[in-house]
Design a protein around this motif. Structure first.
Motif, PDB file in Angstrom:
ATOM      1  N   THR A 358       0.833  -1.209   0.000  1.00  0.00           N
ATOM      2  CA  THR A 358       0.000   0.000   0.000  1.00  0.00           C
ATOM      3  C   THR A 358       0.862   1.250   0.000  1.00  0.00           C
ATOM      4  N   TYR A 359       2.008   1.210   0.692  1.00  0.00           N
ATOM      5  CA  TYR A 359       2.883   2.372   0.706  1.00  0.00           C
ATOM      6  C   TYR A 359       3.451   2.639  -0.691  1.00  0.00           C
ATOM      7  N   ALA A 360       3.916   1.591  -1.367  1.00  0.00           N
ATOM      8  CA  ALA A 360       4.592   1.752  -2.651  1.00  0.00           C
ATOM      9  C   ALA A 360       3.634   1.965  -3.804  1.00  0.00           C
ATOM     10  N   SER A 361       2.382   1.620  -3.638  1.00  0.00           N
ATOM     11  CA  SER A 361       1.427   1.754  -4.739  1.00  0.00           C
ATOM     12  C   SER A 361       1.254   3.214  -5.133  1.00  0.00           C
ATOM     13  N   PRO A 362       1.188   3.506  -6.442  1.00  0.00           N
ATOM     14  CA  PRO A 362       0.984   4.887  -6.869  1.00  0.00           C
ATOM     15  C   PRO A 362      -0.476   5.292  -6.960  1.00  0.00           C
ATOM     16  N   VAL A 363      -1.397   4.340  -6.728  1.00  0.00           N
ATOM     17  CA  VAL A 363      -2.821   4.619  -6.964  1.00  0.00           C
ATOM     18  C   VAL A 363      -3.614   4.533  -5.665  1.00  0.00           C
ATOM     19  N   SER A 364      -4.804   5.097  -5.709  1.00  0.00           N
ATOM     20  CA  SER A 364      -5.655   5.175  -4.528  1.00  0.00           C
ATOM     21  C   SER A 364      -6.205   3.810  -4.134  1.00  0.00           C
ATOM     22  N   ALA A 365      -6.539   3.697  -2.854  1.00  0.00           N
ATOM     23  CA  ALA A 365      -7.224   2.503  -2.369  1.00  0.00           C
ATOM     24  C   ALA A 365      -8.523   2.319  -3.149  1.00  0.00           C
ATOM     25  N   GLY A 366      -8.838   1.085  -3.460  1.00  0.00           N
ATOM     26  CA  GLY A 366     -10.010   0.786  -4.275  1.00  0.00           C
ATOM     27  C   GLY A 366      -9.687   0.575  -5.734  1.00  0.00           C
ATOM     28  N   SER A 367      -8.437   0.844  -6.126  1.00  0.00           N
ATOM     29  CA  SER A 367      -8.042   0.625  -7.518  1.00  0.00           C
ATOM     30  C   SER A 367      -8.125  -0.850  -7.890  1.00  0.00           C
TER      31      SER A 367
END
Length: 394
Positions: A358-367
């Motif tokens: 979740t930290y490294a992801s570039p997109v919002s939660a729910g993607s």
């Protein structure tokens, strides 16, 4: 070398050669090629180059997937994707064309079927402490000529990361171990990586070297079960893949605020280090303040009796399973490939707990849920197109 943030050295040797595999599926109207490369990732720029080059040799449509080995040269594997280093891209294009020409010259009448088996206690949630071993679903697509299995595409939803961060020799890692264990003189073997975003052998492996890679590869091979013979009905015509362009919102300021909180307290030193690395990535992304959405391609292709879904990022295992279950009433056999046709990074759900992913992801939660919905739509449309073509050709 790519894959580990704390890696400080470049390539200094070869443990086992990196490979590029191409499988072609063709009839009189369409030829589809699946390219699988032993690389950390493939970005959109090199996918476009390969597709353009493939059209020049008679390939109508093409997917490019990475096995996600962390023992390959750096290929621009950055959250959100970036430009592929030119030397890596040039060699990948050349190898893909060479393999495609060989595949086309070797085409023969065949049928395609899929099966699934569980590998007991094979892997687990990689960035959670004290996670119990899980039974991991491995999909096998078998290519059958007559009654003989002449080829296997094995899809493992497990990070192929047995070799450690201080390894400086290139290797296909776990994917290569599975390939070697399944190899036979009378059939080819391709190993791809599925919805492996949060799964690895971190808590189940017994070592970090080539012997452990081969032990785990043999363990998977013992459980691979080619499907029964496809029967005598005519094969379905080869149809173009169905694609969906999906727009995903970049992380919002509030999400970055949550990301830069103190690292969760865990006892495992490696997991704690990985979490800290994820926090640094989140801080770097916050500094760039991206506002425009990420646009990614989610695709599905129906190959005889099997529908394959390609996702351009690191899909969590539960999301790969969600694609299968959501489309189960309308699509019989679905196989999900990750790291395909681009690299976005991790795809968190609304309820993914705080983690490196979740930290490294570039997109919002729910993607993750948005991508699953698009993948299901593409899979259903591809299967319907195949079934219509089969009826029309009967």
């Amino acid at each position: 070398m790519g894959g580990y943030i704390d890696r400080s050295q470049g390539v200094q040797g070869v443990l086992d050669p990196l490979e590029v595999h191409v499988v072609t599926f063709a009839d009189d109207g369409h030829r589809f090629a699946l390219v699988v490369a032993d690389l950390i990732c493939v970005n959109v720029d090199v996918v476009d180059r390969i597709r353009t080059a493939m059209r020049g040799i008679g390939v109508s449509s093409c997917w490019v997937a990475a096995t996600h080995t962390h023992a390959s040269p750096e290929a621009g594997c950055f959250p959100g994707g970036t430009v592929t280093p030119r030397p890596v891209g040039d060699r990948l294009v050349a190898a893909s064309l060479a393999a495609a020409r060989h595949a086309m010259a070797s085409e023969r009448a065949a049928r395609i079927g899929a099966s699934r088996t569980l590998v007991p206690g094979f892997a687990g949630r990689r960035n959670l402490a004290d996670t119990p071993p899980m039974d991991i679903p491995v999909d096998t697509i078998a290519v059958t000529a007559g009654t003989d299995v002449v080829g296997l595409i094995v899809v493992s939803p497990v990070h192929p990361t047995v070799l450690p961060a201080d390894n400086n020799q290139v290797s296909a890692d776990l994917s290569g171990g599975i390939r070697r264990a399944l190899s036979a003189p009378d059939r080819w073997v391709v190993v791809a990586t599925g919805a492996a975003g949060d799964i690895s052998t971190r808590h189940t492996r017994q070592g970090h070297g080539r012997p452990e890679v081969d032990r785990l590869g043999a363990r998977v091979a013992r459980h691979v079960e080619p499907p029964p013979h496809a029967g005598h009905n005519p094969a379905a015509p080869v149809r173009p893949p169905v694609s969906r362009n999906v727009r995903l919102r970049p992380k919002q300021p509030a999400e970055f605020d949550a990301s830069v909180c103190p690292t969760p307290q865990v006892g495992d030193d490696r997991i704690r280090l990985v979490l800290q690395q994820g926090l640094r990535i989140a801080q770097e992304q916050a500094a760039r303040q991206r506002t425009e959405p990420y646009v990614v391609e989610v695709a599905a292709v129906a190959l005889d009796g099997v529908t394959v879904v390609g996702v351009p990022g690191e899909l969590f295992l539960e999301l790969g399973e969600a694609i299968r279950s959501a489309a189960a009433d309308q699509v019989s056999d679905i196989v999900v490939l990750g790291y395909t046709n681009g690299y976005l990074g991790y795809l968190p759900t609304h309820d993914t707990p705080p983690s490196y992913e979740t930290y490294a992801s570039p997109v919002s939660a729910g993607s993750g849920e948005i991508l699953v919905e698009a993948a299901v739509e593409a899979a259903v449309e591809a299967a319907r197109d195949r079934d219509r073509s089969r009826r029309n050709s009967a």
